[in-house]
Motif scaffolding. Structure first.
Motif, mmCIF file in Angstrom:
data_model
loop_
_atom_site.group_PDB
_atom_site.id
_atom_site.type_symbol
_atom_site.label_atom_id
_atom_site.label_comp_id
_atom_site.label_asym_id
_atom_site.label_seq_id
_atom_site.Cartn_x
_atom_site.Cartn_y
_atom_site.Cartn_z
ATOM 1 N N TRP A 1 0.820 -1.205 0.000
ATOM 2 C CA TRP A 1 0.000 0.000 0.000
ATOM 3 C C TRP A 1 0.853 1.252 0.000
ATOM 4 N N SER A 2 0.372 2.250 -0.703
ATOM 5 C CA SER A 2 0.963 3.587 -0.692
ATOM 6 C C SER A 2 -0.142 4.566 -0.301
ATOM 7 N N PRO A 3 0.207 5.808 0.035
ATOM 8 C CA PRO A 3 -0.862 6.765 0.391
ATOM 9 C C PRO A 3 -1.898 6.925 -0.712
ATOM 10 N N MET A 4 -1.447 7.016 -1.958
ATOM 11 C CA MET A 4 -2.403 7.201 -3.034
ATOM 12 C C MET A 4 -3.252 5.956 -3.252
ATOM 13 N N ALA A 5 -2.648 4.793 -3.007
ATOM 14 C CA ALA A 5 -3.419 3.558 -3.144
ATOM 15 C C ALA A 5 -4.522 3.502 -2.101
ATOM 16 N N LEU A 6 -4.193 3.904 -0.877
ATOM 17 C CA LEU A 6 -5.220 3.930 0.175
ATOM 18 C C LEU A 6 -6.313 4.933 -0.167
ATOM 19 N N GLY A 7 -5.909 6.088 -0.731
ATOM 20 C CA GLY A 7 -6.912 7.076 -1.129
ATOM 21 C C GLY A 7 -7.853 6.519 -2.175
ATOM 22 N N TRP A 8 -7.274 5.824 -3.180
ATOM 23 C CA TRP A 8 -8.127 5.193 -4.197
ATOM 24 C C TRP A 8 -9.073 4.178 -3.555
ATOM 25 N N TYR A 9 -8.549 3.371 -2.653
ATOM 26 C CA TYR A 9 -9.331 2.291 -2.045
ATOM 27 C C TYR A 9 -10.494 2.854 -1.230
ATOM 28 N N GLU A 10 -10.223 3.890 -0.445
ATOM 29 C CA GLU A 10 -11.304 4.503 0.329
ATOM 30 C C GLU A 10 -12.318 5.183 -0.577
ATOM 31 N N SER A 11 -11.855 5.776 -1.664
ATOM 32 C CA SER A 11 -12.806 6.401 -2.592
ATOM 33 C C SER A 11 -13.687 5.349 -3.252
ATOM 34 N N LEU A 12 -13.120 4.179 -3.508
ATOM 35 C CA LEU A 12 -13.921 3.100 -4.080
ATOM 36 C C LEU A 12 -15.030 2.697 -3.112
ATOM 37 N N LEU A 13 -14.675 2.547 -1.840
ATOM 38 C CA LEU A 13 -15.673 2.175 -0.834
ATOM 39 C C LEU A 13 -16.759 3.237 -0.711
ATOM 40 N N TRP A 14 -16.365 4.508 -0.620
ATOM 41 C CA TRP A 14 -17.379 5.544 -0.455
ATOM 42 C C TRP A 14 -18.207 5.724 -1.722
ATOM 43 N N GLY A 15 -17.648 5.337 -2.867
ATOM 44 C CA GLY A 15 -18.473 5.295 -4.076
ATOM 45 C C GLY A 15 -19.572 4.265 -3.956
#
Length: 875
Positions: free
Chosen positions: A781-795
């Motif tokens: 995981w990287s910071p941007m990867a975590l950001g993408w992952y959380e955005s996927l969930l909130w989508g």
């Protein structure tokens, strides 16, 4: 609020909220907010977004007083000895307080200038009236935050308003006769009883529709409190986090955490979507059980995924929900979890194969369930071992491949496809997973058409590799972002593959032919990394499983000219071959040339052009180029019509569906990191690491698209010399040299080997080919990867709320979300519930440009700009 005049009174009261400044705190007007509404629809339809924004912008002090009023009323009810008594302390008052807060909060979160106010108002320490004072003076609510002289004996120190609100809501999830059965007289009102049998509980508690409806209302407010994540950018969210989620996830009370965790998990996994089989049910009815499961699954994922932000010099507290999920160990619990997820994931396969129109509309929760499976796989090594050792992982491989192949052409579901690829990579990092894939796959004919492979016969490994091949070659260049992950899956399992079928061998060689073509290698500065990964896979099969894969060895011999041509690759020969092909393309412009690299037609036939028979040393001009797919070509999905993203969508027309679009400038897109060198990767432990930890790798290290789309990348001879000598060709060329000398020329002249040739291949002892250590290409995981992952969930959360609310009571509808762009799109066809384009992933632009998650962290790479560190995701 059945009568229209009562609704009119309530609506007039809402107008007063924004038109009259400084309404007194002790005005009986405030009681109308919990006394008048009868349903959630009353609050959401009459208290419109425009009303909330007008009050927020013109009379913020009234909004403060309203929040204090409804929270204080909620706190009083929670501690009232008779609650929920319909006469003395009615539950309807508590529910209306919850509804009002659910309505208001998103409009506070969306306004960036209110961040300092929100931090002070909700999270500052405060003093409030004592319970004795409240009862004695019949105070409606706590007005302690108003600057007024107060008798010191009437007040006490209190935790922040938001903390008390969250703790109260968690208590209300387990409150006697509100959300759980009535407790015996004298027992505590809050019992922390697990709602359903399953993990941590052998028996289910009795429940009613009212209890389940009340749980929905409370969970919806908890989701709303934590949805501040939606109003942060993708790059900021994993580093800053949200105060509400940090408070929830770091709760030190083990009983509370386990009760919430098990209740959410069991309620979700005991849901059986097959119990309601009418295909058109969602057009007419709202299934209350399905709505509850929507919120339990989403809130479960929100707390499990959350990375607690790190602060310099401060010990980062654990996410206890993730911690205890990782501590599960009983086989019966794992069996319950796997059965529940299988029941949900299997439904779309059945609906997909159904001949009843609209049957698929009744299927839900599949992407969220895949996310839950990935989370448990990462944080619980015992669960991971259980899945692999019992071979239940085989079922999930089929499920994951189904969703990836089913969604590969849908731009709105590219986030799900990417998640599927990363999940497969996580599983493939386990040695036993690769070994167990050698089991024969017998049930291929029972699969739906989207995943079925014509004429397939082979092992699970054969099916996995051929499905990966189909994902790459039939996605028309839309999945370039996950090519590294898909190749990493093959790389991780290659050392354990036995008895690969002829078809699988052909697919692997066809992938090599496409990735070694000049137009692919010279499209951008990083495509050679993909070729290197594939060559490492080929080497691993040869070095570790030579005798078990004679078909594959024969395929290499048949393709020897392509391997030998790569050794002599130069800038001039590559450019000459590209120019020759361009001339050929112009000459055959009227025909659909299957070898055209930029062609969007990626059929299997385009990969099967035979290699010319030549006797001299092969060159690029002599070897035909297979244009199976395009990576980094100028037309990679850029010609597609994409809706223009809008920063906010203020249409309230329920006939229009909301969909997610990513930020158009690409600033929120992480980039694919370059793979480790052989030497660096060789120093790493052979086993996988699954903790989400700080990434010290540069976010700009590896981009699939490179600069080819702008034409800025210009290959040079020096650039080719920097990577060509490092390609791992020694094993393959040694194999070719020895076998061509030992096998009769006639025996290797046909496409299909004879049994005698296969036996002879197995008998030959290779000289100078030693098995290199097995190395694992891990997902990190990287910071941007975590950001993408959380955005996927909130989508997922946003989309599901629009489905539950049918466009009228959407919590976040019309708010200015920053984590992704929400666009209004007209519903297509007659569907009332699942219009085409409904949000279920972060949109196609992020998918086509993300380039990456840290698949192989490089030692010693620089810290991302600004020195930001990713929150630690401990397993």
């Amino acid at each position: 609020m059945g009568a229209s005049d009562s609704k009119l009174v309530f609506k007039k009261g809402i107008f007063r909220l924004s038109e009259e400044r400084h309404i007194p705190a002790d005005d009986t007007y405030w009681t109308s907010f919990w006394e008048l509404p009868e349903t959630s629809e009353d609050v959401f339809s009459l208290f419109a977004p425009a009303d909330v924004r007008r009050t927020r912008d013109n009379a913020l002090e009234n909004l403060e007083t309203l929040i204090l009023a409804v929270t204080s009323r909620l706190f009083v009810l929670r501690h009232h000895p008779s609650f929920p008594d319909p006469e003395i302390a009615p539950d309807s008052h508590a529910l209306n307080c919850i509804r009002v807060l659910t309505r208001i909060l998103p409009f506070l979160y969306e306004k960036e200038s209110l961040q300092a106010w929100e931090e002070n108002f909700f999270w500052a320490r405060r003093r409030k009236r004592t319970r004795t004072s409240l009862i004695a003076n019949e105070v409606l609510f706590d007005e302690s935050q108003e600057v007024q002289p107060r008798p010191p004996e009437e007040f006490e120190d209190a935790k922040p308003l938001a903390e008390e609100l969250i703790d109260t809501l968690v208590d209300l999830l387990f409150f006697s006769d509100l959300t759980v059965p009535r407790q015996p007289h004298g027992s505590p009102k809050v019992s922390y009883s697990i709602w359903q049998s399953g993990v941590g509980c052998a028996t289910s508690i009795p429940t009613t529709k009212e209890h389940e409806s009340n749980r929905c209302e409370i969970l919806r407010l908890l989701l709303t409190l934590t949805s501040q994540s939606m109003y942060m950018s993708l790059s900021v969210l994993p580093l800053k986090g949200t105060r509400a989620l940090t408070h929830i996830c770091t709760c030190p009370d083990k009983q509370v955490v386990l009760s919430v965790l098990c209740s959410l998990l069991n309620t979700t996994l005991k849901y059986n979507p097959a119990t309601w089989r009418v295909p058109y049910n969602t057009l007419v009815f709202k299934d209350p059980k399905q709505i509850l499961v929507t919120y339990t699954l989403q809130f479960l994922l929100v707390v499990l995924l959350y990375p607690v932000p790190e602060e310099p010099g401060v010990l980062t507290p654990k996410n206890f929900y993730r911690h205890f999920a990782g501590r599960l160990h009983r086989p019966q619990d794992f069996q319950f979890i796997v059965d529940g997820m299988t029941r949900i994931l299997h439904q779309p396969l059945q609906a997909n194969a159904s001949y009843i129109p609209g049957a698929q509309n009744s299927v839900r929760f599949a992407p969220e369930t895949i996310m839950l499976f990935w989370e448990l796989t990462q944080c619980n090594k015992r669960f991971r071992s259980f899945m692999i050792d019992t071979e239940r992982a085989h079922d999930f491989v089929i499920f994951v491949l189904f969703y990836a192949l089913e969604y590969k052409g849908d731009a709105s579901k590219q986030g799900v496809v990417r998640m599927c690829a990363f999940l497969l990579q996580t599983l493939s990092a386990e040695k036993n997973f690769g070994i167990n894939l050698n089991k024969m796959f017998e049930a291929q004919e029972t699969l739906p058409p989207a995943i079925r492979i014509t004429g397939f016969r082979g092992t699970y490994a054969d099916f996995l590799i051929q499905s990966i091949y189909n994902l790459i070659t039939k996605s028309q260049g839309k999945l370039t972002v996950i090519y590294p992950a898909l190749l990493a899956v093959i790389n991780n399992i290659s050392a354990y593959l036995e008895g690969l079928s002829g078809s699988t061998c052909t697919r692997l060689i066809q992938l090599y032919n496409s990735m070694s073509s000049p137009s692919f290698l010279m499209a951008n500065e990083t495509n050679h990394n993909l070729l290197r990964s594939l060559l490492e896979s080929i080497n691993a099969i040869v070095e570790h499983q030579y005798k078990k894969n004679p078909h594959f060895i024969y395929a290499i011999i048949r393709n020897r000219k392509r391997f030998e041509a790569l050794r002599s690759f130069t800038l001039e020969s590559g450019q000459e071959e590209i120019e020759r092909r361009n001339r050929k393309k112009k000459e055959a412009a009227a025909s659909n040339d299957p070898l055209e690299t930029n062609s969007t037609r990626s059929s299997l036939e385009s990969l099967r052009s035979p290699t010319a028979s030549i006797t001299r040393v092969p060159t690029l001009h002599d070897v035909p180029e297979d244009g199976a797919f395009a990576v980094g070509d100028d037309d990679d999905s850029d010609d597609e019509q994409r809706p223009t993203p809008s920063p906010s969508s203020h249409s309230e027309n329920p006939s229009r569906a909301s969909s997610v679009e990513p930020h158009a400038d690409g600033s929120d897109v992480p980039r694919q990191l370059r793979g480790m060198s052989e030497k660096a990767r060789g120093k790493m432990p052979a086993g996988p690491r699954f903790s989400r930890q700080n990434s010290t790798s540069s976010l700009g290290g590896y981009s699939i698209s490179g600069q080819s789309q702008t034409g800025a990348f210009e290959p040079t001879a020096e650039w080719i010399d920097s990577w060509l000598p490092e390609l791992p060709l020694h094993t393959i060329l040694t194999l070719i040299n020895q076998l061509t000398a030992l096998l009769p020329r006639q025996s290797i002249a046909t496409d299909s080997p004879t049994p005698a040739v296969l036996q002879r291949i197995q008998e030959i002892q290779l000289v100078g080919v030693d098995a290199s250590p097995v190395r694992v290409h891990m997902f990190e995981w990287s910071p941007m990867a975590l950001g993408w992952y959380e955005s996927l969930l909130w989508g997922f959360v946003f989309a599901s709320e629009m489905q539950v609310a049918r466009g009228t009571v959407g919590i976040w509808n019309t708010t200015n979300i920053k984590l992704f762009h929400v666009q209004q799109t007209a519903a297509q066809g007659p569907s009332l519930t699942s219009p085409r384009g409904a949000v279920d992933a972060v949109g196609s632009n992020i998918v086509s440009r993300i380039g990456a998650i840290n698949l192989r962290g490089a030692a010693g790479s620089p810290v991302p700009p600004g020195g930001a560190q990713a929150p630690r995701r401990s397993g």
